[in-house]
Write a protein that holds these residues in place. Sequence first.
Motif, PDB file in Angstrom:
ATOM      1  N   TYR A  80      43.437  29.393  34.957  1.00 23.37           N
ATOM      2  CA  TYR A  80      44.204  30.480  34.343  1.00 23.37           C
ATOM      3  C   TYR A  80      43.669  31.847  34.764  1.00 23.37           C
ATOM      4  CZ  TYR A  80      45.935  26.780  31.221  1.00 23.37           C
ATOM      5  OH  TYR A  80      46.494  25.645  30.708  1.00 23.37           O
ATOM      6  N   ASP A  81      42.347  31.942  34.881  1.00 27.44           N
ATOM      7  CA  ASP A  81      41.738  33.196  35.339  1.00 27.44           C
ATOM      8  C   ASP A  81      42.249  33.571  36.734  1.00 27.44           C
ATOM      9  OD1 ASP A  81      40.239  33.246  33.020  1.00 27.44           O
ATOM     10  OD2 ASP A  81      38.370  32.606  33.982  1.00 27.44           O
ATOM     11  N   ILE A  82      42.294  32.586  37.612  1.00 31.93           N
ATOM     12  CA  ILE A  82      42.739  32.821  38.986  1.00 31.93           C
ATOM     13  C   ILE A  82      44.203  33.272  39.002  1.00 31.93           C
ATOM     14  CG2 ILE A  82      43.215  31.682  41.198  1.00 31.93           C
ATOM     15  CD1 ILE A  82      40.698  29.905  40.550  1.00 31.93           C
ATOM     16  N   GLU A  83      45.030  32.613  38.198  1.00 30.48           N
ATOM     17  CA  GLU A  83      46.448  32.970  38.155  1.00 30.48           C
ATOM     18  C   GLU A  83      46.657  34.390  37.631  1.00 30.48           C
ATOM     19  OE1 GLU A  83      48.112  29.755  35.894  1.00 30.48           O
ATOM     20  OE2 GLU A  83      48.014  28.371  37.589  1.00 30.48           O
ATOM     21  N   LEU A  84      45.908  34.770  36.609  1.00 31.37           N
ATOM     22  CA  LEU A  84      46.029  36.132  36.076  1.00 31.37           C
ATOM     23  C   LEU A  84      45.479  37.162  37.059  1.00 31.37           C
ATOM     24  CD1 LEU A  84      46.948  37.957  33.829  1.00 31.37           C
ATOM     25  CD2 LEU A  84      44.789  37.520  32.647  1.00 31.37           C
ATOM     26  N   MET A  85      44.413  36.815  37.772  1.00 33.59           N
ATOM     27  CA  MET A  85      43.876  37.720  38.794  1.00 33.59           C
ATOM     28  C   MET A  85      44.924  37.991  39.860  1.00 33.59           C
ATOM     29  SD  MET A  85      40.013  36.498  39.518  1.00 33.59           S
ATOM     30  CE  MET A  85      39.025  35.928  38.169  1.00 33.59           C
TER      31      MET A  85
ATOM     32  N   ARG B 127      43.224  30.025  47.898  1.00 35.44           N
ATOM     33  CA  ARG B 127      42.239  28.990  48.232  1.00 35.44           C
ATOM     34  C   ARG B 127      41.559  28.473  46.969  1.00 35.44           C
ATOM     35  NH1 ARG B 127      37.763  31.513  51.182  1.00 35.44           N
ATOM     36  NH2 ARG B 127      36.935  31.819  49.103  1.00 35.44           N
ATOM     37  N   GLU B 128      41.119  29.374  46.117  1.00 33.62           N
ATOM     38  CA  GLU B 128      40.445  28.977  44.885  1.00 33.62           C
ATOM     39  C   GLU B 128      41.391  28.211  43.960  1.00 33.62           C
ATOM     40  OE1 GLU B 128      37.223  29.200  44.153  1.00 33.62           O
ATOM     41  OE2 GLU B 128      36.864  30.081  46.117  1.00 33.62           O
ATOM     42  N   HIS B 129      42.651  28.585  43.942  1.00 32.49           N
ATOM     43  CA  HIS B 129      43.648  27.892  43.120  1.00 32.49           C
ATOM     44  C   HIS B 129      43.810  26.456  43.604  1.00 32.49           C
ATOM     45  CE1 HIS B 129      47.592  27.102  41.239  1.00 32.49           C
ATOM     46  NE2 HIS B 129      47.172  27.966  40.317  1.00 32.49           N
TER      47      HIS B 129
ATOM     48  N   MET C 171      34.996  40.773  52.071  1.00 33.30           N
ATOM     49  CA  MET C 171      35.418  40.054  50.881  1.00 33.30           C
ATOM     50  C   MET C 171      35.648  38.601  51.281  1.00 33.30           C
ATOM     51  SD  MET C 171      38.633  40.790  48.302  1.00 33.30           S
ATOM     52  CE  MET C 171      39.354  41.882  49.464  1.00 33.30           C
ATOM     53  N   GLU C 172      34.940  37.696  50.568  1.00 34.72           N
ATOM     54  CA  GLU C 172      35.037  36.282  50.916  1.00 34.72           C
ATOM     55  C   GLU C 172      35.151  35.352  49.716  1.00 34.72           C
ATOM     56  OE1 GLU C 172      31.739  35.230  53.322  1.00 34.72           O
ATOM     57  OE2 GLU C 172      32.130  36.765  54.818  1.00 34.72           O
ATOM     58  N   THR C 173      34.780  35.817  48.538  1.00 26.85           N
ATOM     59  CA  THR C 173      34.711  34.913  47.395  1.00 26.85           C
ATOM     60  C   THR C 173      35.521  35.438  46.207  1.00 26.85           C
ATOM     61  OG1 THR C 173      32.770  35.984  46.446  1.00 26.85           O
ATOM     62  CG2 THR C 173      32.368  34.230  48.062  1.00 26.85           C
ATOM     63  N   LEU C 174      35.681  34.567  45.229  1.00 29.16           N
ATOM     64  CA  LEU C 174      36.366  34.952  44.000  1.00 29.16           C
ATOM     65  C   LEU C 174      35.612  36.086  43.306  1.00 29.16           C
ATOM     66  CD1 LEU C 174      38.785  34.246  42.202  1.00 29.16           C
ATOM     67  CD2 LEU C 174      37.291  32.705  40.954  1.00 29.16           C
ATOM     68  N   TYR C 175      34.304  36.060  43.404  1.00 26.25           N
ATOM     69  CA  TYR C 175      33.487  37.131  42.834  1.00 26.25           C
ATOM     70  C   TYR C 175      33.873  38.484  43.434  1.00 26.25           C
ATOM     71  CZ  TYR C 175      29.434  39.972  41.668  1.00 26.25           C
ATOM     72  OH  TYR C 175      28.616  40.982  41.220  1.00 26.25           O
ATOM     73  N   ASP C 176      34.132  38.521  44.728  1.00 27.68           N
ATOM     74  CA  ASP C 176      34.542  39.764  45.389  1.00 27.68           C
ATOM     75  C   ASP C 176      35.870  40.268  44.842  1.00 27.68           C
ATOM     76  OD1 ASP C 176      32.256  39.673  47.014  1.00 27.68           O
ATOM     77  OD2 ASP C 176      33.290  38.456  48.519  1.00 27.68           O
TER      78      ASP C 176
ATOM     79  N   GLY D 247      38.736  48.620  35.908  1.00 28.93           N
ATOM     80  CA  GLY D 247      38.545  48.320  34.498  1.00 28.93           C
ATOM     81  C   GLY D 247      39.247  47.063  34.028  1.00 28.93           C
ATOM     82  N   ILE D 248      39.517  46.148  34.956  1.00 24.20           N
ATOM     83  CA  ILE D 248      40.211  44.904  34.620  1.00 24.20           C
ATOM     84  C   ILE D 248      39.189  43.770  34.611  1.00 24.20           C
ATOM     85  CG2 ILE D 248      42.004  43.268  35.303  1.00 24.20           C
ATOM     86  CD1 ILE D 248      43.338  45.657  36.809  1.00 24.20           C
ATOM     87  N   TYR D 249      38.957  43.216  33.431  1.00 25.68           N
ATOM     88  CA  TYR D 249      38.049  42.095  33.255  1.00 25.68           C
ATOM     89  C   TYR D 249      38.875  40.909  32.758  1.00 25.68           C
ATOM     90  CZ  TYR D 249      34.432  45.640  33.518  1.00 25.68           C
ATOM     91  OH  TYR D 249      33.619  46.657  33.937  1.00 25.68           O
ATOM     92  N   ILE D 250      38.753  39.790  33.461  1.00 27.32           N
ATOM     93  CA  ILE D 250      39.577  38.627  33.112  1.00 27.32           C
ATOM     94  C   ILE D 250      38.687  37.448  32.768  1.00 27.32           C
ATOM     95  CG2 ILE D 250      41.239  36.943  34.004  1.00 27.32           C
ATOM     96  CD1 ILE D 250      42.400  39.219  35.695  1.00 27.32           C
ATOM     97  N   TYR D 251      38.882  36.933  31.567  1.00 29.81           N
ATOM     98  CA  TYR D 251      38.242  35.683  31.168  1.00 29.81           C
ATOM     99  C   TYR D 251      39.122  35.030  30.112  1.00 29.81           C
ATOM    100  CZ  TYR D 251      35.138  32.122  29.478  1.00 29.81           C
ATOM    101  OH  TYR D 251      34.627  30.917  29.132  1.00 29.81           O
ATOM    102  N   LEU D 252      39.798  33.977  30.518  1.00 28.97           N
ATOM    103  CA  LEU D 252      40.675  33.258  29.606  1.00 28.97           C
ATOM    104  C   LEU D 252      40.052  31.950  29.136  1.00 28.97           C
ATOM    105  CD1 LEU D 252      44.055  33.834  31.451  1.00 28.97           C
ATOM    106  CD2 LEU D 252      43.175  35.043  29.466  1.00 28.97           C
ATOM    107  N   GLY D 253      38.916  31.597  29.719  1.00 28.10           N
ATOM    108  CA  GLY D 253      38.243  30.374  29.307  1.00 28.10           C
ATOM    109  C   GLY D 253      38.522  29.185  30.198  1.00 28.10           C
ATOM    110  N   LYS D 254      39.506  29.303  31.065  1.00 29.61           N
ATOM    111  CA  LYS D 254      39.834  28.239  32.002  1.00 29.61           C
ATOM    112  C   LYS D 254      39.966  28.874  33.385  1.00 29.61           C
ATOM    113  CE  LYS D 254      42.312  23.995  31.550  1.00 29.61           C
ATOM    114  NZ  LYS D 254      43.467  23.283  31.042  1.00 29.61           N
ATOM    115  N   ARG D 255      39.175  28.397  34.329  1.00 27.85           N
ATOM    116  CA  ARG D 255      39.110  29.015  35.653  1.00 27.85           C
ATOM    117  C   ARG D 255      40.488  29.096  36.328  1.00 27.85           C
ATOM    118  NH1 ARG D 255      35.164  29.998  39.777  1.00 27.85           N
ATOM    119  NH2 ARG D 255      35.967  29.494  41.832  1.00 27.85           N
TER     120      ARG D 255
END
Length: 72
Positions: free
Chosen positions: A25-30, A57-59, A1-6, A15-23
């Motif tokens: 916010y997505d990272i924080e919810l993940m 790192r992504e944040h 595992m190395e990326t946000l995609y992972d 079954g958790i899909y996250i898309y808030l429209g702002k990257r």
Amino acid sequence: METLYDVQQILKRFGIYIYLGKRLYDIELMEIEIKNLHKAHLIDDDEYKTARLILRREHRIELSRKDETRFV
């Protein structure tokens, strides 16, 4: 595992899909969801720690992009 995609693929397993429209916010919810999966003992310690490092790192990257665009 190395990326946000992972990290997204880990969440997808449950079954958790996250898309808030702002990257950012997505990272924080993940991060919240990864913590909850770990508390529920659904992912092991190594997977949890690696996912948290990736999310941090992504944040940081997203915050630096936000700062760069503010000065333009």
